[in-house]
Motif scaffolding. Structure first.
Motif, PDB file in Angstrom:
ATOM      1  N   TYR A  62       0.824  -1.206   0.000  1.00 40.53           N
ATOM      2  CA  TYR A  62       0.000   0.000   0.000  1.00 40.53           C
ATOM      3  C   TYR A  62       0.865   1.266   0.000  1.00 40.53           C
ATOM      4  O   TYR A  62       0.628   2.197  -0.775  1.00 40.53           O
ATOM      5  CB  TYR A  62      -0.955   0.019   1.199  1.00 40.53           C
ATOM      6  N   CYS A 103       2.470   1.781  -3.412  1.00 38.43           N
ATOM      7  CA  CYS A 103       1.483   2.200  -4.410  1.00 38.43           C
ATOM      8  C   CYS A 103       1.006   3.627  -4.159  1.00 38.43           C
ATOM      9  O   CYS A 103       0.818   4.402  -5.096  1.00 38.43           O
ATOM     10  CB  CYS A 103       0.298   1.240  -4.421  1.00 38.43           C
ATOM     11  N   SER A 104       0.842   3.974  -2.918  1.00 36.79           N
ATOM     12  CA  SER A 104       0.399   5.325  -2.572  1.00 36.79           C
ATOM     13  C   SER A 104       1.455   6.359  -2.969  1.00 36.79           C
ATOM     14  O   SER A 104       1.133   7.372  -3.591  1.00 36.79           O
ATOM     15  CB  SER A 104       0.120   5.403  -1.078  1.00 36.79           C
ATOM     16  N   LEU A 127      -2.532   3.630  -6.781  1.00 39.32           N
ATOM     17  CA  LEU A 127      -3.723   3.121  -6.101  1.00 39.32           C
ATOM     18  C   LEU A 127      -4.966   3.085  -6.986  1.00 39.32           C
ATOM     19  O   LEU A 127      -5.859   2.278  -6.772  1.00 39.32           O
ATOM     20  CB  LEU A 127      -4.014   3.927  -4.834  1.00 39.32           C
ATOM     21  N   ASP A 128      -5.028   3.928  -7.978  1.00 35.46           N
ATOM     22  CA  ASP A 128      -6.203   3.972  -8.840  1.00 35.46           C
ATOM     23  C   ASP A 128      -6.131   2.988 -10.011  1.00 35.46           C
ATOM     24  O   ASP A 128      -7.100   2.854 -10.762  1.00 35.46           O
ATOM     25  CB  ASP A 128      -6.417   5.386  -9.377  1.00 35.46           C
TER      26      ASP A 128
END
Length: 70
Positions: free
Chosen positions: A21, A24-25, A30-31
Motif C-alpha cells: 500500500y 502504491c500510494s 492506487l487507482d
C-alpha cells in the motif's frame, strides 16, 4: 499467499499489505487495476496478495507465537 500449502500468518500478510500500500500510494498506483499492475515491474508480486482467506479458526496470527504455545 501460501507457503507449503499453508496460509501465511496474518502478521506476515499485514506487513506485506502495508508495504504494498505504501509503495502504491507514494507512486500514485492506487487507482490502477490489478491487471495493469501485473504487467508493471514492481518490487512486489501483486498476484500474491490474498483475495480469499481460510476460515478464522484456521488462521494463525504469528508463527513464532503459535510454535511457542505448543
Amino acid at each position: 499467499m501460501n507457503t507449503r500449502d499453508k496460509f501465511l500468518p496474518l502478521m506476515v500478510i499485514r506487513r506485506y499489505l502495508k508495504l504494498t500500500y505504501n509503495y502504491c500510494s507514494s507512486n500514485n498506483l492506487l487507482d490502477l487495476k490489478i491487471e495493469d499492475l501485473s504487467s508493471m515491474e514492481l518490487p512486489f508480486k501483486i498476484d500474491l496478495l490474498p483475495t480469499k482467506f481460510p476460515k478464522p479458526n484456521l488462521l494463525e496470527l504469528n508463527k513464532d507465537r503459535i510454535s511457542n504455545l505448543r
